[in-house]
Design a protein around this motif. Structure first.
Motif, PDB file in Angstrom:
ATOM      1  N   LEU A  39      -8.659 -26.556   0.840  1.00 40.34           N
ATOM      2  CA  LEU A  39      -7.868 -27.198   1.890  1.00 40.34           C
ATOM      3  C   LEU A  39      -8.502 -28.533   2.275  1.00 40.34           C
ATOM      4  CD1 LEU A  39      -5.510 -27.127   3.856  1.00 40.34           C
ATOM      5  CD2 LEU A  39      -6.932 -25.761   5.395  1.00 40.34           C
ATOM      6  N   SER A  40      -9.806 -28.568   2.401  1.00 43.60           N
ATOM      7  CA  SER A  40     -10.503 -29.830   2.706  1.00 43.60           C
ATOM      8  C   SER A  40     -10.273 -30.853   1.594  1.00 43.60           C
ATOM      9  CB  SER A  40     -11.999 -29.584   2.878  1.00 43.60           C
ATOM     10  OG  SER A  40     -12.239 -28.750   3.974  1.00 43.60           O
ATOM     11  N   LYS A  43      -6.728 -32.277   1.826  1.00 45.63           N
ATOM     12  CA  LYS A  43      -6.585 -33.238   2.931  1.00 45.63           C
ATOM     13  C   LYS A  43      -7.178 -34.593   2.561  1.00 45.63           C
ATOM     14  CE  LYS A  43      -6.316 -29.897   6.685  1.00 45.63           C
ATOM     15  NZ  LYS A  43      -6.976 -29.362   7.893  1.00 45.63           N
ATOM     16  N   LEU A  46      -4.833 -36.259   0.176  1.00 39.53           N
ATOM     17  CA  LEU A  46      -3.651 -36.788   0.860  1.00 39.53           C
ATOM     18  C   LEU A  46      -3.939 -38.157   1.456  1.00 39.53           C
ATOM     19  CD1 LEU A  46      -2.246 -33.636   2.654  1.00 39.53           C
ATOM     20  CD2 LEU A  46      -1.011 -35.083   1.052  1.00 39.53           C
ATOM     21  N   LEU A  73      -1.017 -27.030   5.874  1.00 40.29           N
ATOM     22  CA  LEU A  73      -0.527 -28.297   5.327  1.00 40.29           C
ATOM     23  C   LEU A  73       0.793 -28.751   5.961  1.00 40.29           C
ATOM     24  CD1 LEU A  73      -1.323 -27.786   1.546  1.00 40.29           C
ATOM     25  CD2 LEU A  73      -2.531 -29.240   3.183  1.00 40.29           C
ATOM     26  N   TYR A  76       1.389 -32.220   7.343  1.00 41.24           N
ATOM     27  CA  TYR A  76       1.423 -33.274   6.329  1.00 41.24           C
ATOM     28  C   TYR A  76       2.711 -33.244   5.505  1.00 41.24           C
ATOM     29  CZ  TYR A  76      -3.513 -33.019   7.499  1.00 41.24           C
ATOM     30  OH  TYR A  76      -4.700 -32.989   8.177  1.00 41.24           O
TER      31      TYR A  76
END
Length: 86
Positions: A39-40, A43, A46, A73, A76
């Motif tokens: 997940l990090s 991000k 992104l 997410l 986003y």
């Protein structure tokens, strides 16, 4: 094409990498066994506009499951759709 595999099972990751490697359809393959780390990574990607085109996501994982990762997410969503679903 860039591919990201998120799966806590090393055997599944190995098999997915083996199958994908035989196709020759991707330029870059990134794997994460820890969904929080993945997940990090997503991000950061992104922010840099470098999100992989394909994400293979395991649903049953420790810490956070695949559904929770997708929920994380959601803020986003507009950014992802603007870039990848034109």
């Amino acid at each position: 094409m860039d591919v990201l595999i998120i799966d806590d099972d090393p055997t599944s990751v190995f098999l997915a990498k083996l199958l994908l490697s035989s196709t020759g359809l991707f330029d870059k393959l990134t794997t994460y066994q820890n969904p929080v780390d993945a997940l990090s990574f997503i991000k950061v990607q992104l922010v840099d506009n470098q999100l992989p085109q394909v994400i293979l996501l395991d649903i049953n994982m420790p810490l956070i499951d695949g559904w929770q990762l997708l929920d994380a997410l959601m803020p986003y969503q507009a950014q992802i759709q603007a870039k990848y679903w034109k």
